[in-house]
Design an enzyme around this catalytic site. Structure first.
Site, PDB file in Angstrom:
ATOM      1  N   ASP A  26      -7.004  -2.800   2.465  1.00 47.21           N
ATOM      2  CA  ASP A  26      -5.908  -3.764   2.337  1.00 47.21           C
ATOM      3  C   ASP A  26      -6.289  -5.154   2.843  1.00 47.21           C
ATOM      4  O   ASP A  26      -5.521  -6.102   2.675  1.00 47.21           O
ATOM      5  CB  ASP A  26      -4.674  -3.268   3.099  1.00 47.21           C
ATOM      6  CG  ASP A  26      -4.135  -1.964   2.546  1.00 47.21           C
ATOM      7  OD1 ASP A  26      -3.951  -1.883   1.320  1.00 47.21           O
ATOM      8  OD2 ASP A  26      -3.929  -1.019   3.333  1.00 47.21           O
ATOM      9  N   ASP A  49       0.858  -1.179   0.000  1.00 46.59           N
ATOM     10  CA  ASP A  49       0.000   0.000   0.000  1.00 46.59           C
ATOM     11  C   ASP A  49       0.899   1.236   0.000  1.00 46.59           C
ATOM     12  O   ASP A  49       2.091   1.164   0.328  1.00 46.59           O
ATOM     13  CB  ASP A  49      -0.889  -0.036   1.242  1.00 46.59           C
ATOM     14  CG  ASP A  49      -1.714   1.223   1.400  1.00 46.59           C
ATOM     15  OD1 ASP A  49      -2.445   1.572   0.450  1.00 46.59           O
ATOM     16  OD2 ASP A  49      -1.608   1.861   2.465  1.00 46.59           O
ATOM     17  N   ASP A  90      -0.432   5.176   0.675  1.00 48.77           N
ATOM     18  CA  ASP A  90      -0.831   6.149   1.699  1.00 48.77           C
ATOM     19  C   ASP A  90      -0.974   5.465   3.052  1.00 48.77           C
ATOM     20  O   ASP A  90      -1.670   4.454   3.187  1.00 48.77           O
ATOM     21  CB  ASP A  90      -2.142   6.826   1.309  1.00 48.77           C
ATOM     22  CG  ASP A  90      -1.968   7.785   0.149  1.00 48.77           C
ATOM     23  OD1 ASP A  90      -1.080   8.644   0.227  1.00 48.77           O
ATOM     24  OD2 ASP A  90      -2.721   7.677  -0.831  1.00 48.77           O
ATOM     25  N   ASP A 106      -2.354  -0.649   5.679  1.00 46.83           N
ATOM     26  CA  ASP A 106      -2.799   0.086   6.872  1.00 46.83           C
ATOM     27  C   ASP A 106      -4.301   0.265   6.975  1.00 46.83           C
ATOM     28  O   ASP A 106      -4.760   0.878   7.943  1.00 46.83           O
ATOM     29  CB  ASP A 106      -2.150   1.476   6.893  1.00 46.83           C
ATOM     30  CG  ASP A 106      -2.840   2.444   5.938  1.00 46.83           C
ATOM     31  OD1 ASP A 106      -3.001   2.107   4.733  1.00 46.83           O
ATOM     32  OD2 ASP A 106      -3.242   3.525   6.387  1.00 46.83           O
ATOM     33  N   LYS A 159      -8.615  -4.688  -3.927  1.00 50.29           N
ATOM     34  CA  LYS A 159      -7.182  -4.835  -4.160  1.00 50.29           C
ATOM     35  C   LYS A 159      -6.805  -6.306  -4.277  1.00 50.29           C
ATOM     36  O   LYS A 159      -5.928  -6.681  -5.064  1.00 50.29           O
ATOM     37  CB  LYS A 159      -6.390  -4.195  -3.018  1.00 50.29           C
ATOM     38  CG  LYS A 159      -6.349  -2.675  -3.026  1.00 50.29           C
ATOM     39  CD  LYS A 159      -5.435  -2.187  -1.907  1.00 50.29           C
ATOM     40  CE  LYS A 159      -5.284  -0.682  -1.888  1.00 50.29           C
ATOM     41  NZ  LYS A 159      -4.347  -0.235  -0.827  1.00 50.29           N
TER      42      LYS A 159
END
Length: 228
Positions: free
Chosen positions: A180, A10, A12, A176, A153
């Site tokens: 995810d 990931d 951000d 995070d 994702k």
């Protein structure tokens, strides 16, 4: 040296500075030098991670727009959401809200498969509009995303992995956020940085003591140790 696994990272909240904004440059060399494929997986619009790959001088291996776009070299897959994204944007404006990004809206300008709304906009009306248009509502901690329910994702990682003749379980993942979780469910080993939300922490194999890029760098060390 034992081969290290491919990574899915990931951006951000995971590669960022302690403020949570701006990529920490300490991650540049470890990503560039990793001896296996590295997939950058983000909620940002398609062009952003592609540009990041170019600046890092790594292969175009990208999951963008929370899975709406999957790229493995020349294999580019863009999910067809039909007219629902334009329709839901219009519905939000009809309800008296804007998207929160100003007139230029550089957040959505190049976005093809979903809609991102600033987190200053009330969440509940957005949830209702998403439901009316059969879209999922996801809070990444940076924006609210309204996206097709069958996009994630994790499903995009499956496509990228197949293009590389790999399995998702071959990958180690770092992230995070709730967006995810689908990646963590498919990866062979998953790491949540300390600033992760509760959904990501619950899904991860390892919750790191360090936050943001510090956590990701610690994950790199842990992965190296496992494959030493």
């Amino acid at each position: 040296m034992t081969d290290r696994p491919p990574l899915v990272l990931d951006i951000d909240g995971t590669l960022t500075r302690p403020s949570g904004h701006g990529i920490d440059p300490r991650t540049f060399d470890p990503i560039h030098e990793w001896p296996a494929p590295v997939v950058l997986a983000t909620g940002k619009a398609f062009p952003y991670p592609i540009a990041l790959c170019d600046f890092l001088d790594v292969d175009h291996l990208v999951v963008a727009e929370n899975g709406g776009v999957a790229v493995a070299h020349d294999d580019v897959h863009v999910h067809d959401a039909g007219d629902r994204i334009d329709a839901v944007a219009a519905a939000i404006r009809d309800a008296g809200h804007d998207l929160g990004w100003g007139e230029a809206d550089l957040v959505n300008r190049w976005r093809e498969t979903e809609l991102a709304v600033r987190r200053t906009i009330p969440a509940e009306p957005l949830r209702a509009v998403a439901s009316e248009h059969d879209l999922a509502f996801v809070d990444t901690g940076y924006a609210y995303h309204l996206k097709p329910r069958d996009v994630s994702k994790g499903t995009a990682l499956e496509r990228v992995a197949a293009a590389l003749d790999l399995a998702p379980a071959d990958f180690a993942a770092v992230g995070d956020s709730e967006n995810d979780v689908s990646t963590f469910e498919r990866a062979g080993r998953s790491y949540a940085v300390a600033n992760a939300d509760e959904a990501a922490k619950a899904a991860a194999d390892v919750v790191l003591d360090d936050a943001h890029a510090d956590g990701t760098l610690a994950a790199f060390d842990a992965i190296r140790d496992r494959h030493a």
